[in-house]
Design an enzyme around this catalytic site. Structure first.
Site, PDB file in Angstrom:
ATOM      1  N   CYS A   1      43.098  50.193  37.972  1.00  0.00           N
ATOM      2  CA  CYS A   1      42.266  48.991  38.039  1.00  0.00           C
ATOM      3  C   CYS A   1      42.356  48.203  36.736  1.00  0.00           C
ATOM      4  O   CYS A   1      42.618  48.773  35.669  1.00  0.00           O
ATOM      5  CB  CYS A   1      40.820  49.403  38.320  1.00  0.00           C
ATOM      6  SG  CYS A   1      39.642  48.036  38.355  1.00  0.00           S
TER       7      CYS A   1
ATOM      8  N   THR B   1      39.885  47.200  35.193  1.00  0.00           N
ATOM      9  CA  THR B   1      38.857  47.790  34.332  1.00  0.00           C
ATOM     10  C   THR B   1      39.432  48.945  33.523  1.00  0.00           C
ATOM     11  O   THR B   1      39.121  49.104  32.338  1.00  0.00           O
ATOM     12  CB  THR B   1      37.663  48.265  35.176  1.00  0.00           C
ATOM     13  OG1 THR B   1      37.140  47.155  35.894  1.00  0.00           O
ATOM     14  CG2 THR B   1      36.580  48.850  34.291  1.00  0.00           C
TER      15      THR B   1
ATOM     16  N   HIS C   1      41.310  47.439  30.658  1.00  0.00           N
ATOM     17  CA  HIS C   1      40.422  46.920  29.613  1.00  0.00           C
ATOM     18  C   HIS C   1      39.797  48.061  28.806  1.00  0.00           C
ATOM     19  O   HIS C   1      39.627  47.949  27.588  1.00  0.00           O
ATOM     20  CB  HIS C   1      39.337  46.044  30.238  1.00  0.00           C
ATOM     21  CG  HIS C   1      39.793  44.653  30.566  1.00  0.00           C
ATOM     22  ND1 HIS C   1      40.125  43.741  29.590  1.00  0.00           N
ATOM     23  CD2 HIS C   1      39.979  44.028  31.751  1.00  0.00           C
ATOM     24  CE1 HIS C   1      40.489  42.606  30.158  1.00  0.00           C
ATOM     25  NE2 HIS C   1      40.409  42.757  31.475  1.00  0.00           N
TER      26      HIS C   1
ATOM     27  N   HIS D   1      39.243  55.254  39.671  1.00  0.00           N
ATOM     28  CA  HIS D   1      38.105  55.228  40.584  1.00  0.00           C
ATOM     29  C   HIS D   1      38.451  54.602  41.931  1.00  0.00           C
ATOM     30  O   HIS D   1      37.568  54.447  42.774  1.00  0.00           O
ATOM     31  CB  HIS D   1      36.935  54.458  39.945  1.00  0.00           C
ATOM     32  CG  HIS D   1      37.283  53.064  39.528  1.00  0.00           C
ATOM     33  ND1 HIS D   1      37.717  52.762  38.257  1.00  0.00           N
ATOM     34  CD2 HIS D   1      37.272  51.896  40.215  1.00  0.00           C
ATOM     35  CE1 HIS D   1      37.950  51.464  38.172  1.00  0.00           C
ATOM     36  NE2 HIS D   1      37.696  50.911  39.356  1.00  0.00           N
ATOM     37  N   GLU D   2      39.707  54.254  42.150  1.00  0.00           N
ATOM     38  CA  GLU D   2      40.134  53.700  43.441  1.00  0.00           C
ATOM     39  C   GLU D   2      40.851  54.806  44.206  1.00  0.00           C
ATOM     40  O   GLU D   2      42.070  54.878  44.246  1.00  0.00           O
ATOM     41  CB  GLU D   2      41.049  52.490  43.225  1.00  0.00           C
ATOM     42  CG  GLU D   2      40.378  51.362  42.465  1.00  0.00           C
ATOM     43  CD  GLU D   2      41.329  50.213  42.151  1.00  0.00           C
ATOM     44  OE1 GLU D   2      40.869  49.219  41.566  1.00  0.00           O
ATOM     45  OE2 GLU D   2      42.533  50.311  42.485  1.00  0.00           O
TER      46      GLU D   2
ATOM     47  N   CYS E   1      21.062  56.043  40.466  1.00  0.00           N
ATOM     48  CA  CYS E   1      20.164  57.185  40.314  1.00  0.00           C
ATOM     49  C   CYS E   1      19.235  57.362  41.506  1.00  0.00           C
ATOM     50  O   CYS E   1      18.804  58.471  41.823  1.00  0.00           O
ATOM     51  CB  CYS E   1      19.349  57.049  39.035  1.00  0.00           C
ATOM     52  SG  CYS E   1      18.104  55.723  39.091  1.00  0.00           S
TER      53      CYS E   1
ATOM     54  N   CYS F   1      15.224  54.449  39.812  1.00  0.00           N
ATOM     55  CA  CYS F   1      14.851  53.475  38.788  1.00  0.00           C
ATOM     56  C   CYS F   1      14.285  52.215  39.458  1.00  0.00           C
ATOM     57  O   CYS F   1      14.203  52.114  40.687  1.00  0.00           O
ATOM     58  CB  CYS F   1      16.058  53.122  37.913  1.00  0.00           C
ATOM     59  SG  CYS F   1      17.290  52.059  38.730  1.00  0.00           S
TER      60      CYS F   1
ATOM     61  N   CYS G   1      16.830  50.533  41.919  1.00  0.00           N
ATOM     62  CA  CYS G   1      17.126  51.364  43.084  1.00  0.00           C
ATOM     63  C   CYS G   1      15.962  51.378  44.072  1.00  0.00           C
ATOM     64  O   CYS G   1      16.156  51.347  45.293  1.00  0.00           O
ATOM     65  CB  CYS G   1      17.447  52.792  42.652  1.00  0.00           C
ATOM     66  SG  CYS G   1      19.083  52.984  41.900  1.00  0.00           S
TER      67      CYS G   1
ATOM     68  N   ILE H   1      43.004  42.084  42.302  1.00  0.00           N
ATOM     69  CA  ILE H   1      41.759  41.524  42.822  1.00  0.00           C
ATOM     70  C   ILE H   1      42.007  40.128  43.393  1.00  0.00           C
ATOM     71  O   ILE H   1      41.480  39.767  44.449  1.00  0.00           O
ATOM     72  CB  ILE H   1      40.670  41.484  41.734  1.00  0.00           C
ATOM     73  CG1 ILE H   1      40.299  42.915  41.302  1.00  0.00           C
ATOM     74  CG2 ILE H   1      39.439  40.753  42.224  1.00  0.00           C
ATOM     75  CD1 ILE H   1      39.621  43.732  42.377  1.00  0.00           C
TER      76      ILE H   1
ATOM     77  N   ARG I   1      53.760  38.525  41.614  1.00  0.00           N
ATOM     78  CA  ARG I   1      52.380  38.237  41.986  1.00  0.00           C
ATOM     79  C   ARG I   1      52.196  36.992  42.852  1.00  0.00           C
ATOM     80  O   ARG I   1      51.608  37.062  43.935  1.00  0.00           O
ATOM     81  CB  ARG I   1      51.517  38.193  40.727  1.00  0.00           C
ATOM     82  CG  ARG I   1      51.474  39.558  40.038  1.00  0.00           C
ATOM     83  CD  ARG I   1      50.473  39.648  38.925  1.00  0.00           C
ATOM     84  NE  ARG I   1      50.263  41.060  38.543  1.00  0.00           N
ATOM     85  CZ  ARG I   1      49.309  41.472  37.718  1.00  0.00           C
ATOM     86  NH1 ARG I   1      48.491  40.603  37.166  1.00  0.00           N
ATOM     87  NH2 ARG I   1      49.183  42.755  37.448  1.00  0.00           N
TER      88      ARG I   1
END
Length: 383
Positions: free
Chosen positions: A41, A43, A46, A64-65, A100, A103, A106, A202, A228
């Site tokens: 990603c 992210t 970065h 995380h993908e 969580c 909180c 949430c 993205i 691209r």
């Protein structure tokens, strides 16, 4: 005991290091996911450049993908977040954010649980030192435990869905949620002209999402032409503007306005990750249009702008941060429903799970040689 290989980084600018960890014991509410494919990603890039604004638990495992398959489940691990039955052999994905659940946001604003005050993230906030050390997608396996981390969400993928396709569901859902933000604010409706700033993963996903959600004309601004912008057109962008050829903001604004009509676009969405996109994109909008910022997930720097332009143009300016648990099925469904409509897998360049392979995946993504660098620990699973 069988060993599992996990990739870790010691800090920004570091090289990937693959470590061995023991096969974990699986408690009653836990499971082990064999990773078929995991994307790189923006992210992640970065973070490796040192742009993440909060403290991170180095060393840790990025990624995380995730698209994977359950290989071991506890006795009480029986269904996904949408109450679909799960078992060994089920194809799944997990979104990175684990709110969580207790909180302020949430409890009082579940639709804003993406702004949980104490979130945990796969591939980000769980350090390698935390047993059983399988907290990110750049690994052979990922561990989930609903008792240890009750905010975890698991989603079942269709049985015949490619895990490479499943790995795109997390970033695509972020795009869908951003368009829904605009729609709910009255700033996006059927037939609207849309400009996408950024032609990375993205941006390409947003081109497809815009069309599926009713956009009329879709224009993509970015670079380079290959791979691209060429792919953006294959995904349905009516026109592209190459920032390497049209080199000034003024010229790009004129080019976009010439394409969509002199008054400007109805909606502009920033997917670029570059702060300078904002002031430029505002000027691509018609007066009364909507600007959606969903590409600045890390702090890549500030910009100079004039709030007068926001006021005098009478525009909506919206931020969109990730998505919530109920958004995710929208991304899975769109990918599955349109699996033969868009060239999804052409986005992905595959890399082996090795220090050299992961290093190349990251370097090629940073150099924009790929659209979506994708790590495949088990190629036979990726599909």
């Amino acid at each position: 005991m069988e060993q599992i290989r996990v990739c870790t980084y010691d800090g920004p600018g570091a090289q990937p290091v693959i470590r061995n960890v023991p096969w974990p014991k699986i408690p009653k509410q836990a499971a082990l996911i064999k990773v078929g494919a995991c994307g790189v990603c923006g992210t992640d890039l970065h973070i490796l450049k040192g742009h993440w604004p909060k403290q991170l638990p180095w060393p840790f495992t990025l990624g995380h993908e995730i698209g994977g398959v359950l290989v071991e489940v506890g006795s009480e691990f029986k269904e996904d977040f949408m109450s679909k039955p799960l078992g060994v052999g089920s194809k799944v994905m997990i979104p990175p954010l684990m709110p969580c659940g207790h909180c302020y946001y949430c409890i009082h604003y579940p639709e804003s649980a993406n702004k949980c005050l104490t979130p945990v993230y796969y591939g980000r906030y769980l350090g390698f030192d935390k047993a059983p050390h399988l907290w990110g997608g750049w690994a052979e396996y990922v561990y989930v435990d609903l008792e240890m981390l009750p905010g975890t969400k698991i989603y079942k993928l269709p049985d015949d869905m490619s895990l490479r396709l499943g790995a795109l569901s997390e970033p695509l859902t972020s795009c869908i949620r951003a368009f829904n933000r605009a729609s709910r604010a009255g700033g996006f409706t059927w037939g609207d002209s849309v400009v996408i700033q950024g032609s990375g993963p993205i941006g390409i996903l947003a081109v497809a999402a815009a069309q599926e959600m009713g956009a009329g004309r879709v224009i993509c601004v970015g670079a380079p032409e290959t791979p691209r912008l060429k792919l953006a057109r294959k995904f349905g962008a009516e026109a592209t503007v190459n920032i390497e050829e049209v080199t000034t903001p003024e010229a790009r604004i004129k080019k976009v306005r010439d394409i969509v009509g002199g008054f400007g676009a109805d909606l502009v969405m920033d997917c670029s990750g570059h702060p300078s996109a904002g002031p430029e994109g505002i000027e691509m909008l018609r007066d009364g249009g909507t600007y959606v910022e969903m590409g600045q997930f890390t702090d890549a720097g500030s910009i100079e702008t004039s709030w007068h332009r926001i006021c005098t143009k009478d525009v909506n300016v919206l931020g969109s941060w990730g998505f919530t648990g109920n958004d995710l099925p929208l991304g899975v469904d769109m990918l599955y429903r349109t699996r033969d409509k868009y060239p999804w897998l052409e986005m992905q360049t595959l890399y082996p799970f090795s220090e050299e392979g992961i290093g190349r995946a990251v370097a090629d993504a940073m150099a924009m040689k790929t659209v979506k660098s994708t790590i495949v620990p088990w190629p036979e699973l990726a599909g």
